[in-house]
Motif scaffolding. Structure first.
Motif, short mmCIF file in Angstrom:
data_model
loop_
_atom_site.label_atom_id
_atom_site.label_comp_id
_atom_site.label_asym_id
_atom_site.label_seq_id
_atom_site.Cartn_x
_atom_site.Cartn_y
_atom_site.Cartn_z
N TRP A 46 -9.11 4.04 -1.82
CA TRP A 46 -10.20 4.01 -0.82
C TRP A 46 -11.24 5.03 -1.26
N THR B 234 -8.22 -1.01 -6.05
CA THR B 234 -8.42 -0.42 -4.72
C THR B 234 -7.58 -1.17 -3.68
N ALA B 235 -7.71 -0.71 -2.44
CA ALA B 235 -7.03 -1.39 -1.33
C ALA B 235 -7.41 -2.85 -1.24
N CYS C 282 0.83 -1.20 0.00
CA CYS C 282 0.00 0.00 0.00
C CYS C 282 0.87 1.25 0.00
N ARG D 51 -16.78 2.43 -1.47
CA ARG D 51 -15.86 2.07 -0.40
C ARG D 51 -16.28 0.77 0.26
N ALA E 175 -15.27 -2.24 -1.74
CA ALA E 175 -13.88 -2.63 -1.51
C ALA E 175 -13.69 -3.26 -0.14
N ASP E 176 -14.35 -2.68 0.85
CA ASP E 176 -14.17 -3.13 2.23
C ASP E 176 -14.64 -4.56 2.43
N ALA F 106 -4.61 4.53 2.81
CA ALA F 106 -5.35 4.75 1.57
C ALA F 106 -6.33 5.91 1.71
N ALA F 107 -6.96 6.05 2.87
CA ALA F 107 -7.98 7.09 3.06
C ALA F 107 -7.38 8.48 3.10
N ASN G 52 -5.13 -4.48 8.14
CA ASN G 52 -6.15 -3.90 7.26
C ASN G 52 -6.54 -2.50 7.71
N ARG H 86 -6.29 0.80 5.38
CA ARG H 86 -7.40 1.76 5.23
C ARG H 86 -6.95 3.18 5.58
#
Length: 206
Positions: free
Chosen positions: A83, A158-159, A19, A90, A93-94, A74-75, A67, A71
């Protein structure tokens, strides 16, 4: 500067490193855990009472749980690409990040530990086969989904692709027979071509 505490052989540390590399962040990583030790000291336990890796430190802020770290990193990225800002995108992805942590990685635990970290004469063949069979069920789900989507969500990379990608890297490099999964292998090949993934996808599992 961002500091990442944890050995790169840990799949959970791999998520955070990938990441950070994907985002182009400057960071310093310190080997902690496994043969390096250091994760049971009072100083480390004050940062993460579970004694696990990774932990990040940044300007006095300390965070553990891989994780959650992904997050967070990424956020805060202004581009929002890893994110998504839209709540439904979102959540999409989550859900895959949760699937990785509650389904895929737990299913892989026994086969990984038995084949990689247990001497051959002490391995439990029944545990290996049960774990392999459960992973096959889950990779079938993943493969079917990827047959309809380029990445894990329809919103692009995405993440979720990072954390599931780390687990998939481990699965595809275990010394065990696997069912062919054309869509999963196509997706993993695309992930592997990303510069941000290279520290992780170039690793032999250990």
């Amino acid at each position: 500067m961002l500091k990442i505490l944890g050995r790169l052989s840990s799949v959970n540390v791999q998520k955070v490193v990938w990441c950070a590399d994907e985002l182009g962040l400057a960071y310093e990583r310190q080997d902690v855990g496994g043969s390096f030790g250091g994760n049971k000291t009072p100083e480390y336990l004050a940062k993460n009472p579970n004694g696990l890796v990774p932990v990040i430190e940044e300007d006095g802020f300390v965070l553990y749980e891989s994780n959650a770290i992904v997050r967070y990193l990424a956020a805060r990225d202004s581009r929002g690409s890893l994110w998504p800002e839209d709540l439904r995108k979102r959540a999409d992805a989550d859900r895959w990040m949760e699937w990785q942590s509650t389904s895929f990685t737990p299913a892989m635990r026994d086969i990984f530990w038995q084949l990689i970290r247990t001497p051959a004469e002490k391995r439990d063949a029944a545990a290996i086969e049960a774990s392999r069979a459960e992973c096959e069920k889950l990779t079938a789900i993943l493969d079917a989904h990827l047959g309809r989507h380029r990445f894990l969500t329809e919103h692009g990379f995405t993440a979720a692709d990072i954390v599931v990608g780390c687990a998939t890297h481990r699965w595809l490099n275990l010394p065990t027979p696997r069912e062919p999964r054309a869509h999963l292998e196509r997706w993993y090949g695309e992930l592997k071509s990303r510069p941000g993934s290279r520290q992780v996808t170039s690793l032999a599992i250990s």
